[in-house]
Scaffold this motif. Structure first.
Motif, PDB file in Angstrom:
ATOM      1  N   GLY A  54      34.526  14.470  25.657  1.00  0.00           N
ATOM      2  CA  GLY A  54      35.197  13.781  26.751  1.00  0.00           C
ATOM      3  C   GLY A  54      35.210  12.275  26.601  1.00  0.00           C
ATOM      4  N   GLY A  55      34.532  11.772  25.571  1.00  0.00           N
ATOM      5  CA  GLY A  55      34.515  10.335  25.330  1.00  0.00           C
ATOM      6  C   GLY A  55      33.285   9.606  25.851  1.00  0.00           C
ATOM      7  N   SER A  56      32.368  10.322  26.481  1.00  0.00           N
ATOM      8  CA  SER A  56      31.119   9.683  26.919  1.00  0.00           C
ATOM      9  C   SER A  56      30.268   9.356  25.700  1.00  0.00           C
ATOM     10  N   THR A  57      29.557   8.242  25.793  1.00  0.00           N
ATOM     11  CA  THR A  57      28.780   7.767  24.641  1.00  0.00           C
ATOM     12  C   THR A  57      27.307   7.576  24.999  1.00  0.00           C
ATOM     13  N   ARG A  58      26.496   7.560  23.970  1.00  0.00           N
ATOM     14  CA  ARG A  58      25.070   7.271  24.111  1.00  0.00           C
ATOM     15  C   ARG A  58      24.648   6.491  22.884  1.00  0.00           C
ATOM     16  N   TYR A  59      23.766   5.515  23.091  1.00  0.00           N
ATOM     17  CA  TYR A  59      23.309   4.666  21.994  1.00  0.00           C
ATOM     18  C   TYR A  59      21.785   4.577  21.975  1.00  0.00           C
ATOM     19  N   ALA A  60      21.256   4.422  20.795  1.00  0.00           N
ATOM     20  CA  ALA A  60      19.846   4.090  20.679  1.00  0.00           C
ATOM     21  C   ALA A  60      19.651   2.683  21.233  1.00  0.00           C
ATOM     22  N   GLU A  61      18.496   2.456  21.826  1.00  0.00           N
ATOM     23  CA  GLU A  61      18.252   1.169  22.487  1.00  0.00           C
ATOM     24  C   GLU A  61      18.455  -0.013  21.541  1.00  0.00           C
ATOM     25  N   TYR A  62      18.074   0.179  20.297  1.00  0.00           N
ATOM     26  CA  TYR A  62      18.072  -0.960  19.378  1.00  0.00           C
ATOM     27  C   TYR A  62      19.466  -1.325  18.865  1.00  0.00           C
ATOM     28  N   VAL A  63      20.503  -0.567  19.243  1.00  0.00           N
ATOM     29  CA  VAL A  63      21.860  -0.935  18.841  1.00  0.00           C
ATOM     30  C   VAL A  63      22.775  -1.199  20.035  1.00  0.00           C
ATOM     31  N   LYS A  64      22.262  -0.991  21.230  1.00  0.00           N
ATOM     32  CA  LYS A  64      23.083  -1.222  22.418  1.00  0.00           C
ATOM     33  C   LYS A  64      23.598  -2.655  22.459  1.00  0.00           C
ATOM     34  N   GLY A  65      24.869  -2.783  22.742  1.00  0.00           N
ATOM     35  CA  GLY A  65      25.482  -4.097  22.814  1.00  0.00           C
ATOM     36  C   GLY A  65      25.958  -4.627  21.478  1.00  0.00           C
ATOM     37  N   ARG A  66      25.568  -3.959  20.390  1.00  0.00           N
ATOM     38  CA  ARG A  66      25.980  -4.410  19.053  1.00  0.00           C
ATOM     39  C   ARG A  66      26.879  -3.394  18.352  1.00  0.00           C
TER      40      ARG A  66
END
Length: 126
Positions: A54-66
């Motif tokens: 559906g296009g929802s995403t999840r990121y590891a904390e150390y890459v969030k925002g990058r």
């Protein structure tokens, strides 16, 4: 036969950017959660980013925002835009597809992925 082929890795200086791509074939990738994982020698493979059907995403904390994960379902292609790269981002990056169809959340759990690419190396020099 399911196949995932990564591209776009390379060497870059700290602060630079790279865009990884993964071409999927032989599986209904548009209905699966897709993810990017990375691994360095002697360490466990770890989840970096995932996107569900559906296009929802999840990121590891150390890459969030990058880092930004995206998918082009029409072309069965997955991307990972990596900005502000750091030396610690150096690793082999793997594209992966979920075992099951339509998982209702993007997962970073390695054991929930059953299809893997061969990896593409990313090296960031400081």
């Amino acid at each position: 036969q399911a196949q995932l082929v990564e591209s776009g890795g390379g060497s870059v200086q700290a602060g630079g950017s790279l865009r990884l791509s993964c071409a999927a074939s032989g599986l209904t990738s548009s209905r699966r959660c897709m993810g990017w994982f990375r691994q360095t020698p002697g360490k466990e493979r770890e989840g970096v980013a995932a996107i569900d059907s559906g296009g929802s995403t999840r990121y590891a904390e150390y890459v969030k925002g990058r880092f930004t994960i995206s998918r082009d379902s029409d072309k069965n292609t997955l991307h990972l835009e990596m900005n502000s790269l750091k030396a610690e981002d150096s690793a082999m990056y793997y594209c992966a597809a979920d075992w099951i169809l339509e998982r209702p959340w993007p997962s970073l759990r390695r054991d929930e992925y059953g299809y893997w690419g061969q990896g593409t190396q990313v090296t960031v020099s400081s």
